[in-house]
Design a protein around this motif. Structure first.
Motif, short mmCIF file in Angstrom:
data_model
loop_
_atom_site.label_atom_id
_atom_site.label_comp_id
_atom_site.label_asym_id
_atom_site.label_seq_id
_atom_site.Cartn_x
_atom_site.Cartn_y
_atom_site.Cartn_z
N VAL A 24 22.50 41.28 9.32
CA VAL A 24 22.19 42.34 10.28
C VAL A 24 20.69 42.44 10.46
N MET A 25 19.95 42.41 9.33
CA MET A 25 18.49 42.51 9.42
C MET A 25 17.92 41.36 10.22
N GLU A 26 18.41 40.16 9.92
CA GLU A 26 17.87 38.98 10.57
C GLU A 26 18.10 39.02 12.08
N SER A 27 19.34 39.30 12.46
CA SER A 27 19.60 39.28 13.91
C SER A 27 18.88 40.43 14.57
N GLY A 28 18.76 41.56 13.86
CA GLY A 28 18.01 42.68 14.42
C GLY A 28 16.55 42.32 14.63
N LEU A 29 15.96 41.70 13.63
CA LEU A 29 14.54 41.34 13.72
C LEU A 29 14.29 40.36 14.86
N LEU A 30 15.24 39.44 15.04
CA LEU A 30 15.05 38.45 16.11
C LEU A 30 15.16 39.10 17.47
N GLY A 31 15.89 40.21 17.54
CA GLY A 31 16.05 40.87 18.83
C GLY A 31 15.00 41.94 19.06
N LEU A 32 14.14 42.14 18.07
CA LEU A 32 13.17 43.22 18.15
C LEU A 32 12.01 42.82 19.07
N GLY A 33 11.70 43.69 20.00
CA GLY A 33 10.60 43.40 20.90
C GLY A 33 9.26 43.71 20.25
N ILE A 34 8.25 43.01 20.68
CA ILE A 34 6.90 43.30 20.19
C ILE A 34 6.43 44.58 20.87
N GLY A 35 5.63 45.35 20.14
CA GLY A 35 5.07 46.56 20.74
C GLY A 35 5.99 47.73 20.53
N GLN A 36 6.70 48.11 21.58
CA GLN A 36 7.58 49.27 21.48
C GLN A 36 9.01 48.82 21.18
N PRO A 37 9.40 48.83 19.94
CA PRO A 37 10.73 48.33 19.62
C PRO A 37 11.83 49.33 19.96
N ASP A 38 12.99 48.80 20.14
CA ASP A 38 14.18 49.62 20.36
C ASP A 38 14.51 50.34 19.05
N LEU A 39 14.49 51.67 19.08
CA LEU A 39 14.65 52.43 17.84
C LEU A 39 16.02 52.20 17.21
N GLU A 40 17.01 52.00 18.05
CA GLU A 40 18.36 51.79 17.54
C GLU A 40 18.39 50.54 16.64
N ILE A 41 17.73 49.50 17.12
CA ILE A 41 17.70 48.25 16.34
C ILE A 41 16.94 48.47 15.05
N VAL A 42 15.80 49.15 15.15
CA VAL A 42 15.01 49.40 13.94
C VAL A 42 15.84 50.16 12.92
N ASN A 43 16.57 51.15 13.40
CA ASN A 43 17.41 51.93 12.50
C ASN A 43 18.44 51.06 11.80
#
Lengths: 690, 170
Positions: A24-43
């Motif tokens: 979950v962490m890995e796929s989340g990190l790969l989908g995380l945008g630079i700068g303003q990340p999607d809070l849902e993903i960060v959570n």
């Protein structure tokens, strides 16, 4: 926590959940945008890290919990939008995921990981944490009181259930974790303590009221109770703010904690317990499977209907229903038939998993490889929801990695070469999965340079795979890459080029009863197309007749069927026969001869016709024609082993039971071709063609 | 022999076991009744390619694929057409910790006898057409001679690995 046995089972669950958390962490990190990340993903990422840390601490995997703590702190800051997400941060976090995975692997193998291996990464995390991040710096979980955060007093009423100790939870650990958040006062309520004669040593009769002075948020406190939320009533109230909290928050924390862990996303856990460490059977070898609750419900419904149908039929059998019994029975049997078929499909569905999880692993691979090679690659995925048998899925993972690596290494060019060729700088790698004619197709496309046929041919001649005088079609040259020991990469790189890849890929796919095809246009790209059977237990078969017996080909192995008139088969020197199929000469054999069948009957049936039926089959790029007496239906057959009561037979994959109760043999084309010693026949054909 | 005793878990006091007997080429043979899974009338048998001649093929026995052995061929006796009394006796054999279910084609079933295993006589060197490797011993009941079979050797799986290694190389 009664004995070691239980503990090791609980550990297995911890490993399984932690690996999932890491995914979950890995796929989340790969989908995380630079700068303003999607809070849902960060959570999501944060929660996964938190469960891993919590679990590791509870079960005494201290190196993991210590290391994850730093990761969690960093994620917490991102979550609180106190730190922006840079490429650097993502890189560090991804490496941390690898590092945690590595530690888990070592624990699982019974070793204690060397802390030195992660120390460098830990320092990098600490460095990032030490950097001011523009916004206020808070290290919330360390309990360092920050000027900005307000210290509040929280009252926590903790009423654990009597059985809490038996599930491996220890209130003292929870209190210690709370203590890390701030000043903690504990008041124990022992009024429920029974008489000593009735007391059980492993039951918990005590209740606690905890008073905590901390600057941490409610969420942090709630998280401490994550592990016990379903075994205790927990009431958290804030003294200072005091207003109206009691009503809303008096609800057990469990409700607020409806979010945790990855389980919530994937539906249901079957066979895997929830985080409180209940006993489940999870042996390493047997392998568990996560099944969505929809599939299980569908199955249960069907079983229910089956029971109803059964009682309906029984009523008719008893003669309880007056009137037209035969009609009632017929109706009942029809319903039964439908339900049985649906039940079978439904049961098969349970083994089916979406290919998406397997695909998303490639995001990381492509990212890492493109960085290493300095190529720009965009990975496109489609058909992630296509479902495949679990066994097939697992066995396909390595071949797919090979193909993707190959495409990146040999296929897609360097940015400057791409620009020079008038193509966009960024190459595209497209992984797709879809259904086609009862098969699953997995396709790997790239828009790279395509296969360099001159070089492949030169290499094949150099390696002695083909002789210089041979005239090969483009297709035949393309297929040379599947030969053992073949590699055109000029330098053996980390990625590929050892020449062990493609032949293994093809063998793995063949072992699964599938086929791989390659097509390529120079300068435009290549496409690898893998066809796989839906499942291993059931096969789409073409029934053919030989004398009085029925034999079955896998539809996947059949290229085509042609009617051959007697004059079209030529005898070549020796005893090989060939047939000219368009531009190629293919060896042909009578299937009865191949199996040395003892039947002499009905051999004239095909002689009386205008021609003979030739089934053209293919395996390992080798085509041969097999004469059969008659083509019958196509139908799905269940593969049964011959080995169970007999022994493996060359040329046969097993047997099945047909609708009339008779046994029919299933032909294994690759092994049949081997037993025929095609090499000898083929060499004769080449003489003939030349 | 003692091995078979343990397998069948027989009554140790009398050392007597029940045997199902059947006819084959005019002689009476016996198999341990605890090994017998069932008796089956003649049904369609599907031939197996590359199999020895004494294996007629396989049959569907309640969903399992079971090889059928022609005992006459196995014992080099003259062939006989399938008749009214022809039956297939389905037995379980044990070989290297693996058990297999096989069917034996026999001329007809006969009786069930209790036989004292200690009173078995060895097969004389010249006796019978059945090679001694399949015979446990001879017994006499009501002045009849019974040939007791050791069925574990009927299905020869010694060449098992040969075709297997070929296909795994594929």
């Amino acid at each position: 926590m009664s004995d070691d046995m239980d503990m090791s089972e609980i550990h297995d669950i911890f490993y399984e959940e932690s690996y999932e958390g890491l995914d979950v962490m890995e796929s989340g990190l790969l989908g995380l945008g630079i700068g303003q990340p999607d809070l849902e993903i960060v959570n999501n990422i944060f929660r996964a890290a938190h469960s891993i840390k919590g679990g590791a601490a509870t079960f005494g995997f201290l190196p993991i919990s210590k290391f994850t703590h730093g990761v969690e702190t960093l994620l917490d800051q991102i979550r609180a939008q106190e730190r922006s997400v840079s490429e650097d941060v993502i890189e560090v976090l991804l490496e941390s995921v690898d590092s945690i995975r590595c530690m888990l692997d070592m624990f699982k193998a019974g070793n204690t990981p060397d802390e030195a291996s992660s120390i460098e990464l830990k320092q990098r995390i600490d460095t990032i944490l030490a950097l001011p991040s523009g916004v206020a710096m808070i290290s919330a979980s360390d309990g360092e009181v920050s000027e900005l955060a307000e210290t509040k007093q929280w009252t926590i009423q903790f009423f654990p259930s009597v059985d809490i100790l038996k599930t491996g939870n220890e209130p003292l650990r929870i209190f210690n974790e709370l203590r890390a958040l701030g000043e903690l006062k504990i008041v124990s309520d022992i009024s429920k303590l029974p008489d000593i004669r009735n007391m059980e040593a492993d039951s918990c009769y005590t209740h606690w009221i905890l008073i905590l002075d901390t600057d941490a948020e409610r969420k942090r406190i709630e998280e401490v109770f994550d592990w016990v939320s379903d075994q205790a009533d927990i009431i958290i109230e804030c003294k200072e703010s005091g207003i109206a909290n009691s009503q809303a928050q008096a609800a057990p924390v469990a409700a607020a904690l409806g979010l945790p862990s990855s389980e919530a996303e994937s539906g249901v856990t079957a066979g895997v317990s929830s985080s409180n460490g209940k006993k489940t059977s999870s042996t390493k070898e047997s392998g568990s499977i996560r099944v969505s609750i929809d599939k299980i419900d569908a199955l249960l419904n069907l079983v229910g209907e089956l029971v109803i149908t059964q009682s309906m039929l029984a009523r008719h059998a008893d003669g309880a229903v007056a009137g037209n019994e035969a009609q009632g029975l017929k109706d009942g049997l029809l319903v039964l038939e439908r339900h049985t078929r649906e039940l079978q499909e439904s049961a098969m569905q349970i083994r089916m998993l979406p290919i998406g999880a397997s695909f998303s692993r490639f995001k990381r691979l492509v990212r890492d490889l493109s960085q290493k090679t300095g190529k720009k690659v965009e990975l496109k995925l489609s058909g992630e929801n296509t479902e495949l048998d679990k066994t097939v899925l697992e066995k396909m993972s390595d071949p797919l990695v090979h193909l993707v690596r190959n495409s990146l290494d040999h296929g897609i060019e360097k940015p400057e070469d791409r620009l020079a060729a008038g193509k966009p700088e960024t190459g595209t790698l497209h992984l797709s999965a879809y259904h086609e004619g009862g098969n699953i197709v997995i396709q790997v496309d790239d828009d790279g340079a395509g296969l360099n046929r001159q070089r492949i041919l030169a290499k094949a001649i150099e390696k002695g795979i083909v002789s210089p005088s041979e005239q090969l079609s483009d297709d035949q040259i393309n297929n040379l890459i599947f030969q053992a020991g073949f590699s055109t990469a000029e330098a053996v790189s980390d990625l590929s080029g050892r020449g062990v890849g493609m032949d293994v890929v093809r063998r793995n796919i063949n072992d699964l009863g599938g086929r791989i095809e390659v097509s390529s246009r120079e300068g435009v790209g290549s496409r690898f197309k893998i066809r796989l059977p839906l499942t291993l237990a059931i096969l789409d078969g073409q029934l053919v007749k030989l004398g009085s017996d029925v034999y079955i080909f896998s539809l996947l192995s059949i290229v085509e069927t042609v009617l051959v008139s007697p004059g079209e088969v030529r005898k070549v020197v020796g005893n090989g026969n060939v047939y000219r199929l368009r531009d190629d000469y293919i060896p042909v054999v009578r299937l009865r001869d191949a199996f040395k069948l003892r039947c002499n009957d009905s051999i004239k049936t095909y002689l009386e016709r205008d021609g003979e039926l030739l089934v053209v089959v293919e395996s390992d790029g080798q085509r041969i024609g097999l004469f059969v007496d008659e083509l019958l239906d196509q139908q799905q057959v269940v593969i049964k082993s011959l080995e169970e009561n007999y022994k493996p037979v060359a040329g046969l994959a097993g047997a099945t039971i047909l609708g009339d109760g008779n046994v029919a043999m299933i032909i294994d084309v690759p092994s049949l071709i081997k037993t025929l010693d095609i090499a000898a026949i083929t060499s004769k054909i080449e003489d003939f063609a030349a | 022999m003692s091995h078979a005793d343990i397998m069948a878990g027989s009554n140790a006091e009398a050392d007597s076991k029940q045997y199902l007997t059947f006819y084959l080429n005019g002689e009476e043979y016996g198999v341990e009744i605890l090994r017998v899974q069932g008796i089956q009338g003649w049904d369609t048998v599907t031939p197996i390619p590359h199999s020895p001649e004494y294996i007629l093929g396989v049959m569907n026995l309640r969903g399992a694929i079971v090889p059928i052995i022609d005992l006459r061929k196995r014992f080099n006796m003259p062939d006989m057409d399938i008749g009214k009394t022809t039956v297939i006796i389905v037995v379980k054999t044990h070989n290297d910790d693996e058990s297999r279910t096989i069917g034996m084609v026999t001329d007809a079933v006969s009786e069930v006898y209790s036989i004292d295993e200690n009173a078995l006589q060895p097969l004389p060197d010249f006796g019978g057409s059945v090679s001694s490797e399949f015979v446990k011993g001879l017994s006499t009941i009501e002045d009849k001679m019974l040939i007791l079979l050791d069925i574990d050797r009927l299905l020869d799986i010694r060449d098992k690995l040969a075709p297997n290694s070929q296909s795994s190389a594929a």
